[in-house]
Design a protein around this motif. Sequence first.
Motif, PDB file in Angstrom:
ATOM      1  N   GLY A 130     -33.170  73.176  11.279  1.00 45.60           N
ATOM      2  CA  GLY A 130     -32.506  74.289  12.102  1.00 45.60           C
ATOM      3  C   GLY A 130     -31.105  74.479  11.839  1.00 45.60           C
ATOM      4  O   GLY A 130     -30.662  75.567  12.313  1.00 45.60           O
ATOM      5  N   ASP A 131     -30.377  73.412  11.928  1.00 43.22           N
ATOM      6  CA  ASP A 131     -28.864  73.431  11.881  1.00 43.22           C
ATOM      7  C   ASP A 131     -28.515  73.639  10.333  1.00 43.22           C
ATOM      8  O   ASP A 131     -28.979  73.692   9.437  1.00 43.22           O
ATOM      9  N   THR A 132     -27.226  74.255  10.573  1.00 36.98           N
ATOM     10  CA  THR A 132     -26.488  74.457   9.131  1.00 36.98           C
ATOM     11  C   THR A 132     -25.151  73.368   8.966  1.00 36.98           C
ATOM     12  O   THR A 132     -24.506  73.356   7.884  1.00 36.98           O
ATOM     13  N   ILE A 133     -24.810  72.789  10.020  1.00 37.62           N
ATOM     14  CA  ILE A 133     -23.888  71.824  10.116  1.00 37.62           C
ATOM     15  C   ILE A 133     -24.225  70.339  10.272  1.00 37.62           C
ATOM     16  O   ILE A 133     -25.377  69.980  11.093  1.00 37.62           O
ATOM     17  N   GLY A 134     -23.739  69.487   9.352  1.00 40.92           N
ATOM     18  CA  GLY A 134     -24.302  68.057   9.193  1.00 40.92           C
ATOM     19  C   GLY A 134     -23.285  67.286   8.388  1.00 40.92           C
ATOM     20  O   GLY A 134     -22.314  67.443   8.131  1.00 40.92           O
ATOM     21  N   MET A 135     -23.729  66.249   7.907  1.00 39.53           N
ATOM     22  CA  MET A 135     -22.903  65.522   6.661  1.00 39.53           C
ATOM     23  C   MET A 135     -23.201  66.305   5.294  1.00 39.53           C
ATOM     24  O   MET A 135     -24.163  66.667   4.688  1.00 39.53           O
ATOM     25  N   ALA A 136     -21.808  66.605   4.834  1.00 36.94           N
ATOM     26  CA  ALA A 136     -21.704  67.473   3.865  1.00 36.94           C
ATOM     27  C   ALA A 136     -21.083  66.693   2.817  1.00 36.94           C
ATOM     28  O   ALA A 136     -20.120  66.090   2.890  1.00 36.94           O
ATOM     29  N   TYR A 137     -21.356  66.936   1.488  1.00 37.01           N
ATOM     30  CA  TYR A 137     -21.119  66.317   0.329  1.00 37.01           C
ATOM     31  C   TYR A 137     -21.089  67.431  -0.764  1.00 37.01           C
ATOM     32  O   TYR A 137     -21.715  68.276  -0.868  1.00 37.01           O
ATOM     33  N   ASP A 138     -20.206  67.064  -1.917  1.00 35.22           N
ATOM     34  CA  ASP A 138     -20.164  68.082  -2.903  1.00 35.22           C
ATOM     35  C   ASP A 138     -19.377  67.061  -4.211  1.00 35.22           C
ATOM     36  O   ASP A 138     -19.098  66.077  -3.960  1.00 35.22           O
ATOM     37  N   GLY A 139     -19.639  67.874  -5.529  1.00 31.79           N
ATOM     38  CA  GLY A 139     -18.956  67.192  -6.580  1.00 31.79           C
ATOM     39  C   GLY A 139     -19.933  66.513  -7.550  1.00 31.79           C
ATOM     40  O   GLY A 139     -19.265  65.712  -8.604  1.00 31.79           O
ATOM     41  N   LEU A 140     -21.042  66.635  -7.329  1.00 34.23           N
ATOM     42  CA  LEU A 140     -22.133  66.080  -8.201  1.00 34.23           C
ATOM     43  C   LEU A 140     -22.317  67.095  -9.203  1.00 34.23           C
ATOM     44  O   LEU A 140     -22.563  68.102  -9.090  1.00 34.23           O
ATOM     45  N   VAL A 141     -22.169  66.653 -10.464  1.00 37.48           N
ATOM     46  CA  VAL A 141     -22.384  67.572 -11.894  1.00 37.48           C
ATOM     47  C   VAL A 141     -23.216  66.901 -12.733  1.00 37.48           C
ATOM     48  O   VAL A 141     -23.197  65.639 -13.176  1.00 37.48           O
ATOM     49  N   TRP A 142     -24.019  67.599 -13.378  1.00 41.41           N
ATOM     50  CA  TRP A 142     -25.208  67.124 -14.407  1.00 41.41           C
ATOM     51  C   TRP A 142     -24.090  67.331 -15.517  1.00 41.41           C
ATOM     52  O   TRP A 142     -23.868  68.189 -16.377  1.00 41.41           O
ATOM     53  N   LEU A 143     -24.499  66.023 -16.445  1.00 39.05           N
ATOM     54  CA  LEU A 143     -23.522  66.013 -17.670  1.00 39.05           C
ATOM     55  C   LEU A 143     -24.202  65.318 -18.792  1.00 39.05           C
ATOM     56  O   LEU A 143     -24.665  64.146 -19.027  1.00 39.05           O
ATOM     57  N   ASP A 144     -25.105  66.386 -19.469  1.00 40.56           N
ATOM     58  CA  ASP A 144     -26.332  65.983 -20.455  1.00 40.56           C
ATOM     59  C   ASP A 144     -27.426  65.378 -20.229  1.00 40.56           C
ATOM     60  O   ASP A 144     -28.474  65.714 -20.174  1.00 40.56           O
ATOM     61  N   ASP A 145     -27.153  63.897 -19.718  1.00 41.44           N
ATOM     62  CA  ASP A 145     -28.505  62.981 -19.440  1.00 41.44           C
ATOM     63  C   ASP A 145     -28.327  62.408 -17.896  1.00 41.44           C
ATOM     64  O   ASP A 145     -28.966  61.353 -18.113  1.00 41.44           O
ATOM     65  N   HIS A 146     -27.137  62.693 -17.391  1.00 40.36           N
ATOM     66  CA  HIS A 146     -27.068  61.829 -16.131  1.00 40.36           C
ATOM     67  C   HIS A 146     -26.047  62.705 -15.169  1.00 40.36           C
ATOM     68  O   HIS A 146     -25.449  63.707 -15.540  1.00 40.36           O
ATOM     69  N   TRP A 147     -26.163  62.266 -14.053  1.00 42.37           N
ATOM     70  CA  TRP A 147     -25.275  62.915 -12.897  1.00 42.37           C
ATOM     71  C   TRP A 147     -24.055  62.242 -12.962  1.00 42.37           C
ATOM     72  O   TRP A 147     -24.054  60.706 -12.764  1.00 42.37           O
ATOM     73  N   ALA A 148     -22.781  62.757 -12.562  1.00 45.63           N
ATOM     74  CA  ALA A 148     -21.750  62.091 -12.049  1.00 45.63           C
ATOM     75  C   ALA A 148     -21.160  62.609 -11.017  1.00 45.63           C
ATOM     76  O   ALA A 148     -21.194  63.858 -10.676  1.00 45.63           O
ATOM     77  N   TRP A 149     -20.537  61.851 -10.210  1.00 43.24           N
ATOM     78  CA  TRP A 149     -19.940  62.134  -9.013  1.00 43.24           C
ATOM     79  C   TRP A 149     -18.682  62.136  -8.783  1.00 43.24           C
ATOM     80  O   TRP A 149     -17.942  61.151  -8.832  1.00 43.24           O
ATOM     81  N   PHE A 150     -17.870  63.423  -8.535  1.00 43.71           N
ATOM     82  CA  PHE A 150     -16.648  63.637  -8.443  1.00 43.71           C
ATOM     83  C   PHE A 150     -16.396  64.003  -7.038  1.00 43.71           C
ATOM     84  O   PHE A 150     -16.220  65.410  -6.690  1.00 43.71           O
ATOM     85  N   PRO A 151     -16.376  63.136  -5.999  1.00 47.71           N
ATOM     86  CA  PRO A 151     -16.158  63.624  -4.678  1.00 47.71           C
ATOM     87  C   PRO A 151     -15.081  64.720  -4.332  1.00 47.71           C
ATOM     88  O   PRO A 151     -13.911  64.095  -4.687  1.00 47.71           O
ATOM     89  N   LYS A 152     -15.446  65.824  -3.768  1.00 50.95           N
ATOM     90  CA  LYS A 152     -14.251  66.759  -3.247  1.00 50.95           C
ATOM     91  C   LYS A 152     -13.266  66.847  -4.170  1.00 50.95           C
ATOM     92  O   LYS A 152     -12.093  66.499  -4.027  1.00 50.95           O
ATOM     93  N   PRO A 153     -13.624  67.189  -5.498  1.00 56.33           N
ATOM     94  CA  PRO A 153     -12.618  67.322  -6.633  1.00 56.33           C
ATOM     95  C   PRO A 153     -11.388  68.353  -6.264  1.00 56.33           C
ATOM     96  O   PRO A 153     -10.384  68.128  -6.765  1.00 56.33           O
ATOM     97  N   TYR A 154     -11.697  69.358  -5.627  1.00 56.71           N
ATOM     98  CA  TYR A 154     -10.603  70.184  -5.228  1.00 56.71           C
ATOM     99  C   TYR A 154      -9.454  69.720  -4.301  1.00 56.71           C
ATOM    100  O   TYR A 154      -8.279  69.979  -4.507  1.00 56.71           O
ATOM    101  N   ARG A 155      -9.893  68.614  -3.818  1.00 57.84           N
ATOM    102  CA  ARG A 155      -8.898  67.559  -2.680  1.00 57.84           C
ATOM    103  C   ARG A 155      -8.252  66.692  -3.804  1.00 57.84           C
ATOM    104  O   ARG A 155      -6.859  66.658  -3.602  1.00 57.84           O
ATOM    105  N   VAL A 156      -8.950  66.059  -4.465  1.00 62.40           N
ATOM    106  CA  VAL A 156      -8.542  65.049  -5.416  1.00 62.40           C
ATOM    107  C   VAL A 156      -7.440  65.438  -6.323  1.00 62.40           C
ATOM    108  O   VAL A 156      -6.479  64.725  -6.561  1.00 62.40           O
TER     109      VAL A 156
END
Length: 142
Positions: free
Chosen positions: A106-132
Amino acid sequence: LVRALSADRTGEILRAVRPRPDDYAKAFLGPLAAAAAQAFARVWAEPLSLLHPRPEQTQLLLDVAPAGMLVGNNELSHRFPGGYRKLAPHLVPNRVWARWKLVRPGDTIGMAYDGLVWLDDHWAWFPKPYRVLADCLSEAHR
């Protein structure tokens, strides 16, 4: 994957999504690929401080979008952190990116993550790329 990543206490899942050397050119355009490789090498050199959700945060809110849709203001882009609009022109447009939250039902606020991208055959994680990559993006707009 995102549930497993969020619950990973051993680091096994985290290591599986660490970007591979050729992932940067698959996710980022032009000179930003090399800059991202350098910036994320520093990020991944340190243990990532992956905060785990609280026991009551059982609901997963997941949004995915191709990078090309993150450029403008639309239904997909507004679900991602605002920094993606500045970053999106430097992303390979057809790559699908994900952001997610674990929240109490029921909430919309919690533990938030982003930066996971699908690259052909696997996922790669670039956490918060806009900050990095903030400094690189500022230089690109000069």
